[in-house]
Write an enzyme that holds these catalytic residues in place. Structure first.
Site, PDB file in Angstrom:
ATOM      1  N   SER A  18       1.030  -1.175   0.245  1.00 47.51           N
ATOM      2  CA  SER A  18      -0.098   0.013   0.233  1.00 47.51           C
ATOM      3  C   SER A  18       1.078   1.415   0.092  1.00 47.51           C
ATOM      4  O   SER A  18       0.504   2.319  -1.194  1.00 47.51           O
ATOM      5  CB  SER A  18      -1.369  -0.570   1.638  1.00 47.51           C
ATOM      6  OG  SER A  18      -2.132  -0.559   1.181  1.00 47.51           O
ATOM      7  N   LYS A  67      -9.735  -6.145  10.822  1.00 51.13           N
ATOM      8  CA  LYS A  67     -10.897  -6.104  10.416  1.00 51.13           C
ATOM      9  C   LYS A  67     -12.502  -5.203  10.901  1.00 51.13           C
ATOM     10  O   LYS A  67     -12.734  -4.829  11.129  1.00 51.13           O
ATOM     11  CB  LYS A  67     -11.206  -5.933   8.802  1.00 51.13           C
ATOM     12  CG  LYS A  67     -10.061  -5.426   7.673  1.00 51.13           C
ATOM     13  CD  LYS A  67     -10.275  -5.976   6.656  1.00 51.13           C
ATOM     14  CE  LYS A  67      -9.310  -5.730   5.437  1.00 51.13           C
ATOM     15  NZ  LYS A  67      -9.208  -6.803   4.566  1.00 51.13           N
ATOM     16  N   ASP A 102     -12.260  -2.410   0.819  1.00 51.98           N
ATOM     17  CA  ASP A 102     -12.424  -4.716  -0.335  1.00 51.98           C
ATOM     18  C   ASP A 102     -13.733  -4.694  -1.431  1.00 51.98           C
ATOM     19  O   ASP A 102     -13.699  -5.296  -1.978  1.00 51.98           O
ATOM     20  CB  ASP A 102     -12.704  -5.539   0.927  1.00 51.98           C
ATOM     21  CG  ASP A 102     -10.787  -5.001   1.505  1.00 51.98           C
ATOM     22  OD1 ASP A 102     -10.010  -4.362   0.726  1.00 51.98           O
ATOM     23  OD2 ASP A 102     -10.624  -5.579   3.188  1.00 51.98           O
ATOM     24  N   SER A 131     -12.599 -11.463   4.451  1.00 57.24           N
ATOM     25  CA  SER A 131     -12.256 -11.339   2.667  1.00 57.24           C
ATOM     26  C   SER A 131     -13.567 -11.421   2.373  1.00 57.24           C
ATOM     27  O   SER A 131     -14.341 -10.943   1.330  1.00 57.24           O
ATOM     28  CB  SER A 131     -11.373 -11.462   2.035  1.00 57.24           C
ATOM     29  OG  SER A 131     -10.245 -12.931   2.436  1.00 57.24           O
TER      30      SER A 131
HETATM   31  O1  SKM Z   1      -7.667  -4.386   2.185  1.00 58.05           O
HETATM   32  C1  SKM Z   1      -6.726  -4.248   2.090  1.00 58.05           C
HETATM   33  C2  SKM Z   1      -5.871  -3.298   2.389  1.00 58.05           C
HETATM   34  O2  SKM Z   1      -6.944  -1.582   3.061  1.00 58.05           O
HETATM   35  C3  SKM Z   1      -5.063  -2.934   2.722  1.00 58.05           C
HETATM   36  C4  SKM Z   1      -4.032  -3.944   2.307  1.00 58.05           C
HETATM   37  C5  SKM Z   1      -2.555  -4.327   2.767  1.00 58.05           C
HETATM   38  O3  SKM Z   1      -1.844  -3.149   2.326  1.00 58.05           O
HETATM   39  O4  SKM Z   1      -1.808  -4.906   2.573  1.00 58.05           O
HETATM   40  C6  SKM Z   1      -5.117  -5.379   2.428  1.00 58.05           C
HETATM   41  C7  SKM Z   1      -5.842  -5.364   1.757  1.00 58.05           C
HETATM   42  O5  SKM Z   1      -6.399  -6.035   3.740  1.00 58.05           O
END
Ligand code: SKM
Length: 277
Positions: A18, A67, A102, A131
């Site tokens: 990210s 989450k 997501d 997820s």
């Molecule tokens: O939902 C995404 C999260 O916003 C960012 C992410 C990541 O940086 O690995 C993975 C997911 O869980």
């Protein structure tokens, strides 16, 4: 101007791509801002979120295993509440709100990777964790007729049926082979196939010839499942595509500009993943 920064809160979190994505958009759009990684264990999560602003952040992404907890510590919107998980936190004045991106990450990537996928009536989804909830919610919202949901503990699949209704049909893990011939869309939401984990023990030869196969795993970029699907000539949607698409709205909420998932961005993250795997 003071630098505005968001972060990813996870445990573990170091593997995340990210920061690469958000830094790219900040640079592209000429916005002064930052995005860092915060590895926060479950016992420290509530304190961290409640003081997000004093830690220097205007918002955050949240990943495994936080989450569901994030929902309780924020003011979730209708979507996060319906999914039962939040992955994006942002301030509205002093109020810390949350949403779930997501869902649009998965569906947006599927639309981009396999146009027309939504003409299928039946999906087979593997896994019933956080997820999977986003995937199932998105598929139902887009009008899919029926989702066979396989999980190694069937109780968790039944919990999703109770949440989302009878279009979700829990099946035993051992019944996956029988469900393949009727599945126009196969989605892996488990961590099987991820680097360091065993592969998914599934033979794709029984899938229909026009089926689409999606995997949420993105390390490696091409899982054995996706490689097998491509070898059969099936269309695929990968986990990196979902990661890119889920990042868009968070960026907009924090920095006030809507970024784009471009081929150049994808190539950048791909190169980084290939260099590290
Ligand atoms: O939902 C995404 C999260 O916003 C960012 C992410 C990541 O940086 O690995 C993975 C997911 O869980």
């Amino acid at each position: 101007a003071t630098k505005r920064a968001a972060c990813l809160i996870g445990w573990p979190a170091a593997h995340s791509r990210s920061p690469l994505i958000h830094h790219y958009w900040l640079r592209q759009l000429g916005i002064e801002g930052g995005y860092s990684i915060e590895a926060v264990p479950p016992e420290g999560f509530a304190e961290f979120v409640l003081h997000l602003k004093s830690h220097g952040y205007i918002g955050a992404n949240v990943t495994i295993p936080h989450k569901e907890r994030a929902l309780q510590l924020t003011e979730p919107d209708a979507r996060a509440r319906a999914v039962g998980a939040a992955n994006t936190l942002y301030y509205d004045g002093e109020v810390l709100r949350s949403t779930n991106t997501d869902v649009e990450g998965f569906i947006g990537n599927l639309d981009a990777s396999a146009p027309g996928w939504d003409r299928t009536a039946h999906a087979l989804v593997l896994g019933a964790g956080g997820s999977s909830r986003a995937v199932v919610f998105g598929l139902l919202e887009r009008g899919i007729g029926r989702i066979a949901l396989a999980n190694r503990s069937i109780e968790r699949a039944q919990a999703l049926r109770d949440l989302f209704g009878d279009r979700v049909v829990p099946i035993a893990w051992s019944d996956i082979p029988a469900a393949l011939p009727g599945a126009g869309l196969l989605v892996n939401t488990t961590s099987l196939g991820m680097k360091g984990q065993p592969p998914l023990p599934i033979d794709l030869s029984a899938l229909p010839a026009d089926a689409v196969v999606a995997d949420l795993v993105y390390v490696p970029l091409e899982t054995d499942l996706l490689a097998a699907a491509k070898a059969r000539g099936l269309r695929t949607a990968d986990g990196l595509g979902m990661l890119l698409h889920q990042a868009v709205r968070g960026f907009d909420l924090w920095f006030g500009a809507r970024p784009h998932v471009t081929a150049e961005l994808r190539a950048l993250v791909e190169a980084d993943l290939l260099g590290h795997t």
